[in-house]
Enzyme design. Structure first.
Site, short mmCIF file in Angstrom:
data_model
loop_
_atom_site.label_atom_id
_atom_site.label_comp_id
_atom_site.label_asym_id
_atom_site.label_seq_id
_atom_site.Cartn_x
_atom_site.Cartn_y
_atom_site.Cartn_z
N HIS A 57 -17.60 4.32 -9.35
CA HIS A 57 -16.46 4.88 -8.62
C HIS A 57 -15.48 5.48 -9.61
CE1 HIS A 57 -14.96 0.84 -9.54
NE2 HIS A 57 -13.74 1.15 -9.12
N HIS A 59 -12.26 5.01 -10.45
CA HIS A 59 -11.12 4.36 -11.13
C HIS A 59 -11.24 4.46 -12.65
CE1 HIS A 59 -9.99 1.76 -7.40
NE2 HIS A 59 -9.42 2.96 -7.38
N ASP A 61 -10.61 2.54 -15.03
CA ASP A 61 -11.22 1.45 -15.80
C ASP A 61 -12.75 1.42 -15.62
OD1 ASP A 61 -10.68 0.50 -13.11
OD2 ASP A 61 -11.24 -1.50 -13.80
N HIS A 62 -13.30 2.48 -15.01
CA HIS A 62 -14.76 2.63 -14.90
C HIS A 62 -15.24 3.98 -15.43
CE1 HIS A 62 -15.20 -1.05 -12.36
NE2 HIS A 62 -13.91 -0.82 -12.28
N HIS A 115 -13.77 -0.42 -1.38
CA HIS A 115 -12.81 -0.47 -2.51
C HIS A 115 -12.25 0.94 -2.73
CE1 HIS A 115 -11.18 -1.64 -6.41
NE2 HIS A 115 -11.89 -0.70 -6.99
N ASP A 134 -16.95 -2.42 -8.35
CA ASP A 134 -15.89 -3.24 -7.77
C ASP A 134 -16.10 -3.47 -6.27
OD1 ASP A 134 -14.83 -3.18 -10.28
OD2 ASP A 134 -13.03 -2.04 -9.76
N HIS A 172 -16.10 -6.71 -13.15
CA HIS A 172 -15.00 -7.53 -13.71
C HIS A 172 -15.35 -9.00 -13.79
CE1 HIS A 172 -11.79 -4.41 -13.55
NE2 HIS A 172 -12.51 -3.94 -12.53
FE FE Z 1 -12.29 -1.94 -11.73
ZN ZN Z 2 -11.97 -0.12 -9.16
#
Ligand code: FE
Ligand code: ZN
Length: 256
Positions: A57, A59, A61-62, A115, A134, A172
């Site tokens: 996805h 985001h 942090d990915h 998400h 996530d 995570h």
């Molecule tokens: Fe994440």
């Molecule tokens: Zn995420």
């Protein structure tokens, strides 16, 4: 027979990045690189050559490492068609049911909105490995940033339907707080209590709790149990619509 080697990299406070490599051909994919540097360093020390990036996805942090890794390796970046406009550096788009080949290893794309609306998971059936970003966490699930409870519940049921021996490689390390919450709403669940002991021991030893077996998650993770009579009774919602049970569970966790 597994044709994949999997290397897990812990970065930031609780993110996991994965390197997966086809043993037969050496093709190697990075899954959800939040950062470039630790990925490039790991690949170098393993002697692996990165050929693909798979994003679950959009985001940051990915995907934060996408462009730097592509610049360094010339790899191909793959992600969900509907999110092409917000996946940095994307080269190839995929949708539900598409197959992604990493050398001789093959992942199937599973759409898992909730998400985010454009979230997907990659399932390497032959290696029993699921990379679900996530959507599903051990003992938890992602927050509903874009999708509805009904969408997320459908997504989680799709993942739950995969074989019990599937290893869940999530985005995570949230397991310990997830278990703490889960025990408050499902305190007599033996599978959950067993998982709590295991998780505490792993964390005390400084070890990851991820991956987890999907079959264990189906028994212990409250977000996979919204349609279970035992869970509904523990949660005081016997006979309720599973979507309502899931929504209440998610809401309660948000305020925990
Ligand atoms: Fe994440
Ligand atoms: Zn995420």
């Amino acid at each position: 027979m597994s044709t994949l080697d999997i290397h897990q990299i812990a970065v930031l406070s609780d993110n996991y990045i994965y390197l997966v490599r086809c043993r037969a051909t050496g093709a190697c994919a990075v899954i959800d690189p939040s950062l470039a540097e630790p990925v490039l360093a790991a690949a170098e020390s393993l002697g692996w050559t990165i050929t693909h990036i798979l994003n679950t996805h959009h985001h940051y942090d990915h995907t934060g490492g996408n462009e730097e890794i592509k610049a360094a390796t010339g790899c191909e970046i793959i992600g969900f068609a509907g999110d092409a406009h917000r996946l940095p550096g994307i080269d190839r788009t995929v949708v539900e049911g598409d197959r992604v080949a990493i050398g001789q290893a093959e992942a199937r794309v599973i759409e898992t909105p909730g998400h985010t609306l454009g979230h997907i998971a990659y399932w390497f059936a032959e290696s029993s490995a699921l990379f679900c970003g996530d959507t599903l966490f051990s003992a938890g699930c992602g927050r509903l940033f874009e999708g509805s409870a009904g969408q997320m519940w459908d997504s989680l049921r799709k993942l739950r339907a995969l074989p019990a021996q599937t290893l869940v490689f999530c985005g995570h390390e949230y397991t310990q707080p997830n278990v703490t919450f889960a025990l408050t709403i499902d305190p007599r669940n033996e599978a959950l209590r067993a998982r709590a002991l295991e998780v505490d021991a792993l964390r005390a030893a400084g070890r990851p709790t991820v991956p987890a077996f999907l079959g264990d998650e189906a028994r212990s993770n409250p977000f996979l149990r919204a349609d279970s009579a035992d869970f509904q009774e523990a949660f005081g919602m016997t006979g309720a619509d599973p979507v309502e049970v899931f929504a209440r569970t998610r809401l309660k966790k948000d305020h925990f």
